[in-house]
Design a protein around this motif. Sequence first.
Motif, mmCIF file in Angstrom:
data_model
loop_
_atom_site.group_PDB
_atom_site.id
_atom_site.type_symbol
_atom_site.label_atom_id
_atom_site.label_comp_id
_atom_site.label_asym_id
_atom_site.label_seq_id
_atom_site.Cartn_x
_atom_site.Cartn_y
_atom_site.Cartn_z
ATOM 1 N N UNK A 1 1.007 -1.200 0.020
ATOM 2 C CA UNK A 1 -0.199 -0.128 -0.032
ATOM 3 C C UNK A 1 0.926 1.257 -0.007
ATOM 4 N N UNK B 1 -15.840 17.454 6.989
ATOM 5 C CA UNK B 1 -16.576 16.044 6.899
ATOM 6 C C UNK B 1 -16.957 15.793 5.396
ATOM 7 N N UNK C 1 -13.482 14.260 4.211
ATOM 8 C CA UNK C 1 -13.222 12.781 4.834
ATOM 9 C C UNK C 1 -14.007 11.884 4.266
ATOM 10 N N UNK C 2 -15.397 12.084 4.046
ATOM 11 C CA UNK C 2 -16.263 11.293 3.755
ATOM 12 C C UNK C 2 -15.915 10.569 2.223
ATOM 13 N N UNK D 1 -12.738 11.115 0.593
ATOM 14 C CA UNK D 1 -11.493 10.369 0.533
ATOM 15 C C UNK D 1 -11.466 8.875 1.509
ATOM 16 N N UNK D 2 -12.148 9.135 2.494
ATOM 17 C CA UNK D 2 -12.171 7.801 3.422
ATOM 18 C C UNK D 2 -12.598 6.470 2.450
ATOM 19 N N UNK D 3 -13.790 6.814 1.842
ATOM 20 C CA UNK D 3 -14.626 5.937 1.252
ATOM 21 C C UNK D 3 -13.740 5.096 0.176
ATOM 22 N N UNK E 1 -10.304 5.493 -0.315
ATOM 23 C CA UNK E 1 -9.048 5.038 0.213
ATOM 24 C C UNK E 1 -9.416 3.698 0.867
ATOM 25 N N UNK E 2 -10.372 3.601 1.775
ATOM 26 C CA UNK E 2 -10.823 2.284 2.229
ATOM 27 C C UNK E 2 -11.039 1.325 1.281
ATOM 28 N N UNK F 1 -7.640 0.056 -0.069
ATOM 29 C CA UNK F 1 -6.663 -0.362 0.875
ATOM 30 C C UNK F 1 -7.339 -1.783 1.277
ATOM 31 N N UNK G 1 -19.530 1.103 -7.755
ATOM 32 C CA UNK G 1 -20.883 1.456 -6.901
ATOM 33 C C UNK G 1 -20.507 2.481 -5.994
ATOM 34 N N UNK H 1 -21.695 6.437 -6.134
ATOM 35 C CA UNK H 1 -22.359 6.767 -4.962
ATOM 36 C C UNK H 1 -21.548 8.112 -4.127
ATOM 37 N N UNK H 2 -20.495 8.161 -3.876
ATOM 38 C CA UNK H 2 -19.797 9.208 -3.184
ATOM 39 C C UNK H 2 -19.518 10.511 -3.977
ATOM 40 N N UNK I 1 -16.254 6.756 9.020
ATOM 41 C CA UNK I 1 -14.994 7.321 8.184
ATOM 42 C C UNK I 1 -13.940 7.863 8.782
ATOM 43 N N UNK I 2 -14.554 8.744 10.044
ATOM 44 C CA UNK I 2 -13.440 9.317 10.688
ATOM 45 C C UNK I 2 -12.785 8.429 11.251
ATOM 46 N N UNK J 1 -11.934 5.458 10.636
ATOM 47 C CA UNK J 1 -11.144 4.853 9.407
ATOM 48 C C UNK J 1 -9.922 5.502 9.041
#
Lengths: 293, 93
Positions: free
Chosen positions: A41, A198, A201-202, A204-206, A208-209, A212, A257, A261-262, B67-68, B70
């Motif tokens: 990663x 928020x 992060x919403x 980017x986090x979705x 990136x997760x 990963x 998906x 969605x994001x 998500x925070x 995470x």
Amino acid sequence: MKKSAKAVIIDILLIAMMILPLTACIVLKILFSPAAEGITVTGAIIYFTIPMPIMDLPITESQVNSWAVILTILAICLFLTRRLNIKSVSKRQFLAELIVEKAENLVKSNMGERFMGFAPFIAAILGLSALSSLSSLLGLYPPTSDINIVAGWAILVFILITHYKLKGGLGNYLKGYTEPIAVFTPINIISEVATPVSMTFRHFGNVLSGSVISVLVAAALQGLTSLLLGWLPGLLGEIPFLQIGIPAVLSLYFDIFSGCLQAFIFAMLTMLYIANGFPEEAYEKRRLKKRRA
Amino acid sequence: MELAIGIILGCCALGAGIAMIAGIGPGIGEGYAVGQACEAIGRQPECKGSVTSTMLMGCAIAESTGIYALVIAILLIFVAPSFLVGVLQGAVA
């Protein structure tokens, strides 16, 4: 109606303009990525840095990829809107009209008639975000999994929200922080700052997760395959039979998906925040006062 | 020195694990939202489209606390160890 040779050449050029930037990004990635052992990663590759007075400006893979996505979207728009006419509607024009109509309907149902001018902006954010996330299907580093890119969009949206809140006058804007009582001021300021954070992060986090988890699952499947088949002699033990198919299901969810969605949610939140932040009564009052004066 | 680096790595992993406990909240919340949406569709099958899109929207917003957590966990795994070890080495040297 027969196409002239010039029109065909321009069409071919535009189609090339759609494909070439992304291809160039793939080539750049192959040229620059170091020889890695196994599955790792990593963040975005830094192509080169531009020296700047305060801090060096690195040009990373995600920036270059997002420029390529922008060029691709530009080419798609130019391609779809070529040779528009009223009488004989071609398939291409029908598609363009469909996109414009959908965007306008979305904006009208969520923001109202007053904000109809936002339709191109919302459609642009939606398309940019969705195509950025989908570019991971080509093996590129998706620009949306870099926090800087998404934070840029979120800050842009935050500036727009503040601009529309200020339409009711500075006094009205500042008074909004003391609602419902003055004690709530710090909480209101924090919630104001939390909006872009928020949103960033919403998204980017979705994304990136997703990448990963995909990498972790691929590594786990590799380990499992070598555990199950490792005792077989020669080439027979190296058949990656678990890695076929299973990561594709994950990619279907995380890349297609979740990415779409994001993008939709980012555009939706933009619309809702701008429309809700606009102080309608104060704006009308202020306009009346100006007209009288 | 090795002991200190080991403590840093272990605590980063532990912290990432603890941070992901926050995944419980969005899980319960989204499950409840989806359940209610299913009930609504069962009662009024004709408004399936709008219920589904509203539910997806709400789920995505409810997901943000998860998500925070995470993001914090990812930072603790991929960014914090090298940063903290660098700080430690700087302090020693």
